[in-house]
Write a protein that holds these residues in place. Sequence first.
Motif, mmCIF file in Angstrom:
data_model
loop_
_atom_site.group_PDB
_atom_site.id
_atom_site.type_symbol
_atom_site.label_atom_id
_atom_site.label_comp_id
_atom_site.label_asym_id
_atom_site.label_seq_id
_atom_site.Cartn_x
_atom_site.Cartn_y
_atom_site.Cartn_z
ATOM 1 N N GLY A 81 4.961 2.965 19.092
ATOM 2 C CA GLY A 81 5.934 3.956 19.544
ATOM 3 C C GLY A 81 6.212 5.021 18.505
ATOM 4 O O GLY A 81 6.438 6.195 18.848
ATOM 5 N N VAL A 82 6.178 4.649 17.236
ATOM 6 C CA VAL A 82 6.410 5.614 16.160
ATOM 7 C C VAL A 82 5.368 6.724 16.200
ATOM 8 O O VAL A 82 5.687 7.895 16.002
ATOM 9 N N GLU A 83 4.109 6.377 16.458
ATOM 10 C CA GLU A 83 3.055 7.388 16.539
ATOM 11 C C GLU A 83 3.394 8.440 17.598
ATOM 12 O O GLU A 83 3.204 9.639 17.384
ATOM 13 N N PHE A 84 3.915 7.995 18.746
ATOM 14 C CA PHE A 84 4.284 8.926 19.813
ATOM 15 C C PHE A 84 5.374 9.882 19.343
ATOM 16 O O PHE A 84 5.299 11.096 19.554
ATOM 17 N N PHE A 85 6.391 9.347 18.672
ATOM 18 C CA PHE A 85 7.533 10.170 18.279
ATOM 19 C C PHE A 85 7.288 10.987 17.016
ATOM 20 O O PHE A 85 8.105 11.823 16.655
ATOM 21 N N MET A 86 6.163 10.766 16.337
ATOM 22 C CA MET A 86 5.792 11.640 15.216
ATOM 23 C C MET A 86 5.080 12.895 15.695
ATOM 24 O O MET A 86 4.915 13.850 14.932
ATOM 25 N N SER A 87 4.653 12.911 16.936
ATOM 26 C CA SER A 87 3.691 13.894 17.430
ATOM 27 C C SER A 87 4.075 15.349 17.210
ATOM 28 O O SER A 87 3.237 16.178 16.869
ATOM 29 N N ILE A 88 5.342 15.681 17.403
ATOM 30 C CA ILE A 88 5.748 17.099 17.325
ATOM 31 C C ILE A 88 6.197 17.516 15.933
ATOM 32 O O ILE A 88 6.510 18.685 15.709
ATOM 33 N N MET A 89 6.221 16.588 15.002
ATOM 34 C CA MET A 89 6.950 16.841 13.757
ATOM 35 C C MET A 89 6.284 17.863 12.854
ATOM 36 O O MET A 89 6.937 18.782 12.352
ATOM 37 N N PHE A 90 4.976 17.732 12.598
ATOM 38 C CA PHE A 90 4.333 18.672 11.671
ATOM 39 C C PHE A 90 4.455 20.116 12.149
ATOM 40 O O PHE A 90 4.921 20.981 11.401
ATOM 41 N N PRO A 91 4.041 20.436 13.387
ATOM 42 C CA PRO A 91 4.144 21.838 13.803
ATOM 43 C C PRO A 91 5.579 22.332 13.909
ATOM 44 O O PRO A 91 5.846 23.509 13.653
ATOM 45 N N THR A 92 6.512 21.450 14.275
ATOM 46 C CA THR A 92 7.913 21.869 14.400
ATOM 47 C C THR A 92 8.508 22.187 13.032
ATOM 48 O O THR A 92 9.173 23.216 12.848
ATOM 49 N N ILE A 93 8.277 21.310 12.057
ATOM 50 C CA ILE A 93 8.772 21.558 10.700
ATOM 51 C C ILE A 93 8.132 22.820 10.143
ATOM 52 O O ILE A 93 8.794 23.657 9.517
ATOM 53 N N PHE A 94 6.837 22.978 10.383
ATOM 54 C CA PHE A 94 6.113 24.165 9.905
ATOM 55 C C PHE A 94 6.740 25.439 10.460
ATOM 56 O O PHE A 94 7.066 26.371 9.711
ATOM 57 N N ALA A 95 6.920 25.481 11.775
ATOM 58 C CA ALA A 95 7.430 26.691 12.420
ATOM 59 C C ALA A 95 8.863 27.001 12.002
ATOM 60 O O ALA A 95 9.220 28.158 11.759
ATOM 61 N N LEU A 96 9.702 25.971 11.892
ATOM 62 C CA LEU A 96 11.087 26.184 11.479
ATOM 63 C C LEU A 96 11.171 26.637 10.025
ATOM 64 O O LEU A 96 12.037 27.436 9.662
ATOM 65 N N LYS A 112 3.179 34.441 4.640
ATOM 66 C CA LYS A 112 1.915 33.859 4.202
ATOM 67 C C LYS A 112 2.121 32.926 3.009
ATOM 68 O O LYS A 112 1.584 31.811 2.981
ATOM 69 N N LEU A 113 2.923 33.357 2.029
ATOM 70 C CA LEU A 113 3.201 32.509 0.868
ATOM 71 C C LEU A 113 3.984 31.277 1.294
ATOM 72 O O LEU A 113 3.696 30.150 0.838
ATOM 73 N N GLY A 114 4.964 31.470 2.178
ATOM 74 C CA GLY A 114 5.749 30.334 2.668
ATOM 75 C C GLY A 114 4.871 29.329 3.383
ATOM 76 O O GLY A 114 5.029 28.108 3.205
ATOM 77 N N SER A 115 3.925 29.830 4.180
ATOM 78 C CA SER A 115 3.003 28.944 4.898
ATOM 79 C C SER A 115 2.168 28.122 3.917
ATOM 80 O O SER A 115 1.930 26.929 4.125
#
Length: 418
Positions: free
Chosen positions: A331-346, A356-359
Amino acid sequence: MSKPTTRYAVILITVLFFLWGFALNLNPILIPHLKKACQLSDVQSALIDSASYIAYFLMALPAGLFMKRYGYKAGITLGLLLFAGGTFLFYPAAETRQFNFFLVALFIIATGLTLLETAANPYITVLGDEESATQRLNFAQSFNGLAAFLAPLAGGAFILSGRNVSATEQQAMSTGQFQAYLQEEASSVQVPFLIIGGIVLLVALLISRTALPIIEKEDLNLTTKSSGSILKETNLVVGVVAQFFYVGAQVCISSFFIRFLEQVADIGEKDAANMLSGALLGFMIGRFFGTFLMKYVSPPRLLALYSLMNIGLLAIAVFGQGMVPVYALIGVEFFMSIMFPTIFALSIRGLGSKTKLGSSLVIMAIAGGAVFPVIMGRVSDLSSMQTAYLVPAICFLPILYFAVKNFAVKNVQLTASH
């Protein structure tokens, strides 16, 4: 470029997303396998992740500088050659059964992957109409998710033997018999990695013979002037920290998944590899489902909810018994799914010409994958693998803080994945 040529180029660049996803997701197979073949402790086996993810931290900026001078096509070609070279080194590493040799090979592979990731995201966006750039990027990233699903299946089938010699069985074997067993285990990586290397070289040849667009200028749409140090961007700094902890948690959870199932539920390594593949399929499905939910729930609030869910599920994984902890970990794998792109975008939201530097800083936070598995391995050596899953549970606390800090944000565009 003509439409057929552009389409062919899109296919080749999309293949890159699959290749680096496949390579990174073989680590959860290599960790228990080389632990057995090279007779390692858990903390030593965690260095497999360290060798891979530290390359992203050390080589991200040099990769960018190389491509700034020689172009993205040269960067992609060099990345593929390094990738192939690292896979070929697995053959002599297995012959000598020297763990340090394997680590060098993994670092070289990861250096190549760093070049590929640095180039592929901007390249896929310019291969076609500007209006469909995000669609092309998301399409390519879906193949990264497909690779994450297939890698444990392939690794479980062609690398893992499913045989573990107990202490009692080892005592009954002569020294020569036991060493022959270890050599046979080590040798099982040779053919699969030679095949991977051959495929990568073929892609490198195709890339070198394909006309790819030259990106003359970048960031022309970013007109906001820079003012002050990038480190004064508080939300970015907190986001980098959150991403550091997230990647650490993600790598810990997947990399020790097979060892966890063996210890907690007495599941054999081949069956555990298949279950890991199923869990990563859930990760891919979760990304699509999470994207759908963001139409109704703001990304920061969904990130906070998913962080709480993962903390709760990991508590069950640590303190539960039987198959319950296994299902919790899936279940943890399912709930990790959105985290990388969401943290990145925020994290990069509102940075203007600093984007670009922030990225780059957020991408460098991938180094968390080099740090936390070693900590987790040490905890496992001192106690148990089940107890060690407290480490990723704690990692979700900074992510929760970052999510709450961004509650005022209503919507973001998700364009990054890992």
